[in-house]
Design a protein around this motif. Sequence first.
Motif, PDB file in Angstrom:
ATOM      1  N   GLN A  71      37.745  36.158  28.828  1.00  0.00           N
ATOM      2  CA  GLN A  71      36.969  36.680  30.062  1.00  0.00           C
ATOM      3  C   GLN A  71      37.097  35.800  30.976  1.00  0.00           C
ATOM      4  O   GLN A  71      37.281  34.426  30.736  1.00  0.00           O
ATOM      5  N   SER A 123      36.251  35.611  35.298  1.00  0.00           N
ATOM      6  CA  SER A 123      35.525  36.170  36.819  1.00  0.00           C
ATOM      7  C   SER A 123      35.809  35.382  38.050  1.00  0.00           C
ATOM      8  O   SER A 123      35.572  34.153  37.895  1.00  0.00           O
ATOM      9  N   SER A 157      32.895  50.618  37.096  1.00  0.00           N
ATOM     10  CA  SER A 157      33.423  49.632  36.314  1.00  0.00           C
ATOM     11  C   SER A 157      34.279  50.215  35.063  1.00  0.00           C
ATOM     12  O   SER A 157      33.265  51.099  34.462  1.00  0.00           O
ATOM     13  N   LEU A 188      39.993  46.856  27.373  1.00  0.00           N
ATOM     14  CA  LEU A 188      39.838  45.794  28.487  1.00  0.00           C
ATOM     15  C   LEU A 188      38.643  46.542  29.356  1.00  0.00           C
ATOM     16  O   LEU A 188      38.390  47.831  29.702  1.00  0.00           O
ATOM     17  N   CYS A 209      36.861  45.891  32.766  1.00  0.00           N
ATOM     18  CA  CYS A 209      37.030  45.267  34.435  1.00  0.00           C
ATOM     19  C   CYS A 209      36.142  46.131  35.276  1.00  0.00           C
ATOM     20  O   CYS A 209      35.798  47.310  35.445  1.00  0.00           O
ATOM     21  N   LEU A 216      39.665  44.660  40.018  1.00  0.00           N
ATOM     22  CA  LEU A 216      40.929  44.783  39.393  1.00  0.00           C
ATOM     23  C   LEU A 216      41.536  45.983  39.468  1.00  0.00           C
ATOM     24  O   LEU A 216      42.740  46.180  39.982  1.00  0.00           O
ATOM     25  N   VAL A 248      44.680  38.492  30.450  1.00  0.00           N
ATOM     26  CA  VAL A 248      43.604  38.654  31.364  1.00  0.00           C
ATOM     27  C   VAL A 248      43.419  37.640  32.687  1.00  0.00           C
ATOM     28  O   VAL A 248      43.393  38.257  33.741  1.00  0.00           O
ATOM     29  N   VAL A 257      44.043  39.128  36.583  1.00  0.00           N
ATOM     30  CA  VAL A 257      42.897  38.700  37.524  1.00  0.00           C
ATOM     31  C   VAL A 257      43.656  38.083  38.769  1.00  0.00           C
ATOM     32  O   VAL A 257      43.474  38.310  39.932  1.00  0.00           O
ATOM     33  N   THR A 265      36.856  40.767  37.992  1.00  0.00           N
ATOM     34  CA  THR A 265      36.332  40.324  36.917  1.00  0.00           C
ATOM     35  C   THR A 265      36.658  41.025  35.547  1.00  0.00           C
ATOM     36  O   THR A 265      37.029  42.345  35.632  1.00  0.00           O
ATOM     37  N   ALA A 266      36.934  40.482  34.570  1.00  0.00           N
ATOM     38  CA  ALA A 266      37.649  41.213  33.167  1.00  0.00           C
ATOM     39  C   ALA A 266      37.440  40.525  32.031  1.00  0.00           C
ATOM     40  O   ALA A 266      37.197  39.422  32.153  1.00  0.00           O
TER      41      ALA A 266
END
Length: 302
Positions: free
Chosen positions: A7, A9, A120, A187, A189, A193, A215, A219, A234-235
């Motif tokens: 992860q 962000s 999201s 995923l 996100c 993204l 990831v 990003v 963010t992902a």
Amino acid sequence: MMFSVFQVSRKGGRERNEDRMGYCYTRDAALFALADGMGGHPEGEVAAQLALQTVSSLFQRQARPTVDDPHAFLTHALMAAHHQIVRYAGDKGMLDTPRTTLVAALLQDGHAFWIHCGDSRLYVVRDGQLLTRTRDHSFAEHPAASESLGGPPTANRNILFTCLGSPVRPIFDHGGPLRLLQGDRLLLCSDGLWGTLPEEVIVAGVAQAPVAEAVPDLVERALRAGGARCDNVTAIAFEWETPGAAESAFGVSTDSISDGVFASTIQAGPADASADELDDAAIERSIAEINEAIRRSAARRG
């Protein structure tokens, strides 16, 4: 249960990063969640954090070590998060409520279940192809809502018609159960993204590299493509690993976790049993108080 997870962000060109994400797990279940606090309303980062803390807290209480009914749990968790946000606004006497999107995925018994409200997204990639993804609660992705909800002009069709924290009951959608196969990748996100990178780029990125590489690469690509005015990006992604598969460097194996043990990357909030106790009458009272405060403020300005 085994999975690889990563992860990240990153703040874009916004004043602050209002995105929040994290995951938690027991021996036999795992919960992944991502929230994007909405601009144009106060304290979006608080709404996003409250949403994650609420769903994580309920997961900790109910996953013993699995939840009884995945869809019912996800519905209850999402609505509890909504109630907590509205109550927070009411307790502070705010004239407008903090608001956020939410997408959450639950893994247990070899299946994935998910829920989302807003834009999201969750993507499921299998064998290099997009298996499915969530559909945003926007007028662009739900054309019928334009008529039933009085949608905006075509130029503004990406506007959301629901979210957590608004003074109306949120609209949400479920997905799954999806039987997970070796190598399946999911995923979650924010729109920072998917709003910047084409869908085929996202799918290829998730499919062609381990999640620990895919990831951060996606990003960074989104931030570069978005330029100085890029949204926050963010992902969080995970890859399902079946028993007997070689564990990756970022793999999580829950087999040795004892009953009652809970691990989480989500920042804990204050213990609050009322997340289970808030009913529709309580939330309606909070909403009525906020709307009355707005009415009085408008009357004074007039």
